[in-house]
Design an enzyme around this catalytic site. Structure first.
Site, PDB file in Angstrom:
ATOM      1  CG  MET A  21      -2.081  -0.974   1.095  1.00  0.00           C
ATOM      2  SD  MET A  21      -3.314  -0.357  -0.079  1.00  0.00           S
ATOM      3  CE  MET A  21      -4.266  -1.859  -0.380  1.00  0.00           C
ATOM      4  CG  HIS A 140       2.362   2.664   3.980  1.00  0.00           C
ATOM      5  ND1 HIS A 140       0.996   2.760   4.161  1.00  0.00           N
ATOM      6  CD2 HIS A 140       2.632   1.332   3.976  1.00  0.00           C
ATOM      7  CE1 HIS A 140       0.478   1.553   4.271  1.00  0.00           C
ATOM      8  NE2 HIS A 140       1.456   0.660   4.160  1.00  0.00           N
ATOM      9  CG  HIS A 141      -2.357   5.524  -0.063  1.00  0.00           C
ATOM     10  ND1 HIS A 141      -2.756   6.792   0.297  1.00  0.00           N
ATOM     11  CD2 HIS A 141      -3.019   5.246  -1.216  1.00  0.00           C
ATOM     12  CE1 HIS A 141      -3.618   7.262  -0.595  1.00  0.00           C
ATOM     13  NE2 HIS A 141      -3.795   6.342  -1.517  1.00  0.00           N
ATOM     14  CB  ALA A 142      -0.755   4.786   6.332  1.00  0.00           C
ATOM     15  CG  ASN A 319      -4.510   9.134   2.780  1.00  0.00           C
ATOM     16  OD1 ASN A 319      -4.262   8.831   1.627  1.00  0.00           O
ATOM     17  ND2 ASN A 319      -3.776   8.715   3.805  1.00  0.00           N
TER      18      ASN A 319
END
Length: 471
Positions: A21, A140-142, A319
């Site tokens: 991810m 990381h997308h987090a 995000n």
């Protein structure tokens, strides 16, 4: 130490060996003749490896409770960060073509980030012809979405080809210098709980959220069950193709640029936007790809199209996205009719979003995406695919930029395929070009490089149908 929001932590929960991810991409640069290539590369490595004064999230590492990723997740400063681990160099074997670069990036993009370290990496790639060098970045997308990643890249670059910066692009200094380009957001003082007017406003806002989300969900349900005559497209009821398999961890990455003016002119010929034009290109390319495999279904493919709901002055949130569903109309042979169907579905989705606040959109997205999250966690997305593909458009720089004197030639995003959606197509507008990056599961989407040719074919087809000549 700070607490990671639940919406960001979900990217950690959803990650497996097969579905890393992280997001990132390849930036391509050309060095001026006056620069010594080896000397310049060593300078950039030294610059990137500075460990003092790093800003978050580059300086932070995960801190988990005994519940692991399913409990509260905190981020704390890494007191012993190894910058030589995070910043690497790689030289391509001769002849150093883009093919070898994309093979290297494909391998790098398929590996998981180490959760015991800050979750990002940069690789400086040399060995390309014509004095070109590249960087591959992943995070990381987090910690970052596409828009915040673009803010980081813009902070790294300058419109002045003579400017050279001694500080790291991951530093607080770089971050503060970039923030000064944006007006300070106006934050009203917190309301007093003794203020009855403030309490009334708060309750009114919550009621408005409830009403707005309920209305949107009713529209969603009506469209899903074919009631109401709306052009709004919903997930599910997706025809099964190679794009809907469960994926492996191996990746294939390819990229190409098109003239932004050419793509804009095509969209305008259909009274549409650049995003409509991109969806039309992707639809035509996927149609041709499936025809080459004798897999073209008689029902339309559907795309998840992430939409940023981030305020222009917000460069801090990790995000801030919603998701709409685009009918790709791949079952329609006539390109003009196909384009009109795509536009109708996107116009209906945008009209729905305009009726909601950003907070309402986040609630609505969380509710409607929950079934897809469940199929991902149970690895049943191949049996119950919500979409065929992800197609994302990220606004990029509008002027020619440079990295310590090296001219930026391309920004090619690399993103996340998942079970049931084995391919991701993301574009970045970059000065006079629009740069496409295609990331796919190596097994599920064989010969993905053909899509580059098919995108050109689809663009030509749409231009001819509109009676215009490509530039």
């Amino acid at each position: 130490m700070r607490l990671m929001p639940v919406t960001d932590a979900m990217f950690l929960v959803a990650e497996t060996r097969e579905t890393p991810m992280h997001v990132g991409g390849v930036n391509l640069y050309t060095l001026p003749d006056k620069f010594d290539e080896t000397e310049w590369l060593n300078e950039q490595l030294a610059n990137l490896r500075q460990s003092e004064g790093l800003r978050r999230p580059f300086s932070e590492v995960l801190k988990l409770t005994p519940l692991g990723q399913f409990g509260p997740i905190r981020l704390e400063p890494d007191r012993d960060i190894d910058m030589h681990y995070h910043v690497r160099s790689a030289a391509l074997p001769k002849p150093g073509r883009y093919r070898e670069m994309f093979e290297l990036v494909s391998r790098l993009h398929g590996t998981l980030l180490d959760r015991t370290r800050p979750m990002w990496e940069i690789t400086l790639i040399s060995g390309l012809p014509d004095r070109q060098i590249a960087t591959y970045f992943k995070i990381h997308h987090a910690l970052m979405d596409g828009a915040s990643s673009m803010h980081f890249t813009n902070a790294m670059l300058s419109a002045d080809p003579k400017e050279k910066r001694s500080y790291s692009p991951m530093s607080v200094e770089a971050y503060e210098a970039y923030k000064r380009k944006f007006p300070a957001p106006k934050k009203p003082p917190p309301p007093s709980l003794t203020d009855l007017k403030a309490i009334g406003s708060f309750l009114k806002e919550q009621w408005g959220n409830s009403v707005g989300v309920t209305k949107a969900l009713n529209q969603y349900a009506a469209a899903m069950f074919g009631m109401g005559g709306s052009d709004l497209t919903t997930p599910w009821s997706v025809p099964r193709t190679s794009f809907n398999r469960n994926i492996t961890g191996a990746r294939r990455f390819v990229a190409q640029s098109w003239s932004l003016e050419r793509v804009r002119a095509m969209g305008k010929a259909y009274d549409g936007t650049i995003n409509d034009a991109v969806l039309g290109m992707c639809s035509g390319a996927m149609r041709k790809y499936l025809q080459s495999l004798n897999e073209l279904p008689d029902k339309p493919l559907k795309a998840m199209a992430p939409v940023s709901i981030r305020p222009k002055d917000d460069i801090d949130a990790a995000n801030s996205v919603a998701a709409v569903t685009a009918n790709l109309a791949t079952h329609i042979d006539d390109p003009a009719t196909r384009m009109a169907t795509i536009q109708a579905s996107m116009n209906a989705a945008k009209a729905q979003l305009r009726e909601m606040t950003a907070q309402q959109i986040q609630i609505y997205t969380a509710i409607t995406q929950m079934p897809q999250m469940l199929t991902a966690l149970t690895r049943t997305a191949d049996k119950f695919p919500a979409y065929s593909v992800t197609i994302s458009n990220v606004p990029g720089p509008r002027e020619q930029l440079y990295w310590n004197g090296a001219r930026l030639d391309g920004m090619y995003p690399a993103s996340i395929p998942v079970d049931g959606m084995a391919m991701n197509i993301t574009q970045v507008s970059n000065n006079k070009n629009i740069d496409f990056g295609i990331t796919a599961c190596r097994r599920s989407v064989p010969h993905v490089q053909r899509l580059i040719d098919y995108l050109e074919d689809a663009l030509v087809e749409l231009e001819e149908a509109a009676g215009i000549k490509g530039k």
